[in-house]
Design a protein around this motif. Structure first.
Motif, PDB file in Angstrom:
ATOM      1  N   THR A  33      11.974 -29.797  62.611  1.00 50.78           N
ATOM      2  CA  THR A  33      12.095 -28.754  61.582  1.00 50.78           C
ATOM      3  C   THR A  33      12.446 -27.415  62.210  1.00 50.78           C
ATOM      4  OG1 THR A  33      10.512 -29.877  60.130  1.00 50.78           O
ATOM      5  CG2 THR A  33      10.878 -27.516  59.748  1.00 50.78           C
ATOM      6  N   GLU A  34      11.762 -27.056  63.279  1.00 52.03           N
ATOM      7  CA  GLU A  34      12.032 -25.781  63.942  1.00 52.03           C
ATOM      8  C   GLU A  34      13.470 -25.695  64.435  1.00 52.03           C
ATOM      9  OE1 GLU A  34       9.141 -25.520  67.017  1.00 52.03           O
ATOM     10  OE2 GLU A  34       7.497 -24.941  65.683  1.00 52.03           O
ATOM     11  N   MET A  35      13.997 -26.800  64.895  1.00 50.17           N
ATOM     12  CA  MET A  35      15.341 -26.819  65.440  1.00 50.17           C
ATOM     13  C   MET A  35      16.416 -26.871  64.359  1.00 50.17           C
ATOM     14  SD  MET A  35      16.980 -29.571  68.114  1.00 50.17           S
ATOM     15  CE  MET A  35      16.720 -30.945  66.967  1.00 50.17           C
ATOM     16  N   MET A  36      16.168 -27.651  63.301  1.00 49.60           N
ATOM     17  CA  MET A  36      17.227 -27.958  62.354  1.00 49.60           C
ATOM     18  C   MET A  36      17.249 -27.124  61.083  1.00 49.60           C
ATOM     19  SD  MET A  36      19.234 -30.138  63.634  1.00 49.60           S
ATOM     20  CE  MET A  36      20.109 -30.573  62.144  1.00 49.60           C
ATOM     21  N   LYS A  37      16.105 -26.685  60.603  1.00 49.15           N
ATOM     22  CA  LYS A  37      16.072 -26.033  59.298  1.00 49.15           C
ATOM     23  C   LYS A  37      16.960 -24.791  59.216  1.00 49.15           C
ATOM     24  CE  LYS A  37      12.962 -24.591  55.604  1.00 49.15           C
ATOM     25  NZ  LYS A  37      11.546 -24.412  55.187  1.00 49.15           N
ATOM     26  N   PRO A  38      16.938 -23.889  60.203  1.00 49.15           N
ATOM     27  CA  PRO A  38      17.813 -22.706  60.114  1.00 49.15           C
ATOM     28  C   PRO A  38      19.294 -23.070  60.025  1.00 49.15           C
ATOM     29  CG  PRO A  38      16.134 -22.389  61.793  1.00 49.15           C
ATOM     30  CD  PRO A  38      16.076 -23.824  61.394  1.00 49.15           C
ATOM     31  N   MET A  39      19.715 -24.075  60.759  1.00 43.30           N
ATOM     32  CA  MET A  39      21.100 -24.503  60.721  1.00 43.30           C
ATOM     33  C   MET A  39      21.445 -25.193  59.410  1.00 43.30           C
ATOM     34  SD  MET A  39      22.467 -23.450  63.497  1.00 43.30           S
ATOM     35  CE  MET A  39      23.995 -24.382  63.449  1.00 43.30           C
TER      36      MET A  39
END
Length: 201
Positions: free
Chosen positions: A110-116
């Motif tokens: 989630t930390e890696m993918m959500k912003p993108m």
């Protein structure tokens, strides 16, 4: 490779003193010293898990990809992440051909993918050409020769992965796609429909 590992594990179990003792407790005759006690291989392995509804499974997987495209289009990250069977495994390589692979739990993903994920352009479209291999009614591997259209530009790509059926729902367990090794703040998985998207250059 998998078959080799399976054979080695079977040999290890069958020659294990613990296994032999267990058989003695169950009333089985003890094996002669240095011998291997035979086991009924017809009760384990892929021949016991042949697909029973292969055509139905293929249709389900095709529908799973279409659902992923719709989720990506509306930027619904919660719906997207519900399609993953954590922990998940992703692998890629860099411009020098050096491979990297990592396991992700829900928080890390989630930390890696959500912003993108939330920045995916609304006009993004995916066209999939799927090669689906049904291993069993609950295991499917695939290769997707996709075309992504974003901002009027088409970009072809290829990814492969593994889906598992958990509690009646297909979920992705692993994704592999080349070329994302230099990316530092975005997903390893690439441009698929499970939260994967194009990385900034």
């Amino acid at each position: 490779m998998i078959r080799r590992i399976t054979v080695c594990l079977a040999a290890l179990v069958l020659t294990s003193p613990v296994w032999a003792q267990d058989q003695e407790h169950k009333g089985a005759p003890p094996a002669a010293k240095g011998s291997v006690t035979p086991v009924d291989m017809s009760k384990m392995g892929p021949w016991t898990r042949k697909p029973t509804h292969e055509a139905k499974t293929r249709k389900e997987v095709e529908a799973w990809f279409k659902e992923g495209d719709a989720i990506m289009k509306r930027r619904d990250f919660e719906a997207d992440i519900a399609r993953a069977d954590f922990p998940i495994y992703m692998a890629t390589d860099d411009s020098k051909g050096i491979p990297t692979a990592e396991t992700y739990d829900r928080r890390k993903y989630t930390e890696m993918m959500k912003p993108m994920f939330e920045q995916i352009p609304a006009d993004t479209q995916m066209n999939h050409k799927l090669d689906i291999t049904v291993l069993s009614d609950s295991l499917v591997s695939f290769t997707d020769d996709y075309t992504m259209t974003m901002g009027g530009k088409k970009k072809p790509g290829r990814l492969t992965g593994l889906l598992v059926k958990r509690d009646g729902q297909w979920k992705w367990k692993a994704f592999f796609e080349a070329g994302w090794g230099e990316a530092q703040t975005s997903a390893v998985g690439g441009s698929g429909t499970s939260g994967d998207q194009e990385k900034p250059k």
